[in-house]
Each structure stands twice: as C-alpha cells, then as structure tokens.
Motif scaffolding. Structure first.
Motif, PDB file in Angstrom:
ATOM      1  N   TRP A  23       3.734   5.823  -5.542  1.00  0.00           N
ATOM      2  CA  TRP A  23       3.773   5.840  -7.001  1.00  0.00           C
ATOM      3  C   TRP A  23       2.574   6.603  -7.560  1.00  0.00           C
ATOM      4  O   TRP A  23       2.711   7.375  -8.498  1.00  0.00           O
ATOM      5  N   LEU A  71       1.176   2.401 -13.264  1.00  0.00           N
ATOM      6  CA  LEU A  71       1.606   1.042 -12.954  1.00  0.00           C
ATOM      7  C   LEU A  71       0.740   0.067 -13.741  1.00  0.00           C
ATOM      8  O   LEU A  71      -0.475   0.044 -13.589  1.00  0.00           O
ATOM      9  N   HIS A  98       0.828  -1.204   0.000  1.00  0.00           N
ATOM     10  CA  HIS A  98       0.000   0.000   0.000  1.00  0.00           C
ATOM     11  C   HIS A  98       0.864   1.257   0.000  1.00  0.00           C
ATOM     12  O   HIS A  98       0.641   2.196  -0.773  1.00  0.00           O
ATOM     13  N   THR A 157       2.621   1.596  -3.533  1.00  0.00           N
ATOM     14  CA  THR A 157       1.717   1.985  -4.624  1.00  0.00           C
ATOM     15  C   THR A 157       1.123   3.369  -4.382  1.00  0.00           C
ATOM     16  O   THR A 157       0.867   4.112  -5.340  1.00  0.00           O
ATOM     17  N   LEU A 206       1.594  -5.309 -10.804  1.00  0.00           N
ATOM     18  CA  LEU A 206       2.460  -5.509  -9.653  1.00  0.00           C
ATOM     19  C   LEU A 206       2.189  -6.885  -9.081  1.00  0.00           C
ATOM     20  O   LEU A 206       1.041  -7.236  -8.808  1.00  0.00           O
ATOM     21  N   ALA A 255       7.330  -5.237 -10.869  1.00  0.00           N
ATOM     22  CA  ALA A 255       6.430  -4.147 -11.217  1.00  0.00           C
ATOM     23  C   ALA A 255       6.633  -3.814 -12.686  1.00  0.00           C
ATOM     24  O   ALA A 255       7.771  -3.723 -13.155  1.00  0.00           O
TER      25      ALA A 255
END
Length: 131
Positions: free
Chosen positions: A82, A89, A76, A79, A92, A105
């Motif tokens: 990101w 993304l 969490h 991401t 993943l 990833a």
C-alpha cells in the motif's frame, strides 16, 4: 467516555444487528464525548434503530474489512505494498484466530480503498480478500 456512546449498541442489538465491527474513539478536544463506529447496519429495522439511538451514516473514513489465511509477515507485506502505491492508510486493525486473520482498514477516499482492494486481490493467492 465510552458510556456516552453506548446507547446505540443496545438499540442495534434489539433490532437484530449482528455487529462485526465496533470501534469507539475519544474526542480529545471534547472531554466526555466520543465517536462510535459500528458495522454492518443493514435493512430498514436496523437503520431506524441506529437513527433513533442518535447514530448517523458516514462515508469518512472509508473502511474495508479484510480477511484470509494468516501467515507470518502478512501485515508488513500488505502495508508495504500500500505504501509503495502511495495509498494513505488512516488506520489498520488486524487480529488472528487460529490460522485465519480478520482486519479493518480505514482510508481517506473511496479511490484509495479501491486501489488497496486491488492490491489485496494480487495477494489473493495467499487467501486474502476484501469485503
């Protein structure tokens, strides 16, 4: 199906490849067909075996291996950072074994993968690294 993809794996095994990443993906618009991603393929013997088995090098998507010390909420946190950086993304995959995690990833561009690696570096205090 997967059976249509497997000729590349025995060829790589015979060439001495120690594959760390194997992903198959069905092509929904082409029944009975799919895509096989493997890594790493290194050196001329493995490269020749891969080509002879019908595998081809690709630069899309850009895939990075990530690994480090596991901690609750890490996926969490990663991401979220990101997303805050507007990094797109694609995929993943992460797994935990004991106290360590390893993941892959996939990103749309090298620039996004590099930016994601910088964020991983900032999380490096938690033992997270990109390869």
């Amino acid at each position: 199906g997967v059976r249509a993809l497997t000729p590349g794996l025995p060829a790589e095994a015979q060439a001495g490849a120690n594959l760390e990443f194997v992903v198959t993906q069905r092509l929904v618009n082409k029944p009975g067909r799919g895509v096989l991603y493997v890594a790493p393929v290194t050196g001329p013997t493995q490269t020749r075996a891969a080509k002879a088995a019908g595998l081809a090098e690709t630069d899309y998507p850009v895939v990075r291996r990530i690994e480090g010390d596991n901690e609750a909420g890490l996926a969490h946190k990663l991401t979220q950072q990101w997303a805050l950086a507007s990094i797109s993304l694609q995929e993943l995959t992460m797994a935990v074994l004991g106290t360590k995690f390893v993941g892959y990833a996939a990103f749309d561009t090298v620039n996004e993968a590099n930016r994601a690696a910088q964020i991983l570096g900032h999380l490096g205090a938690a033992g997270v690294a990109a390869k």
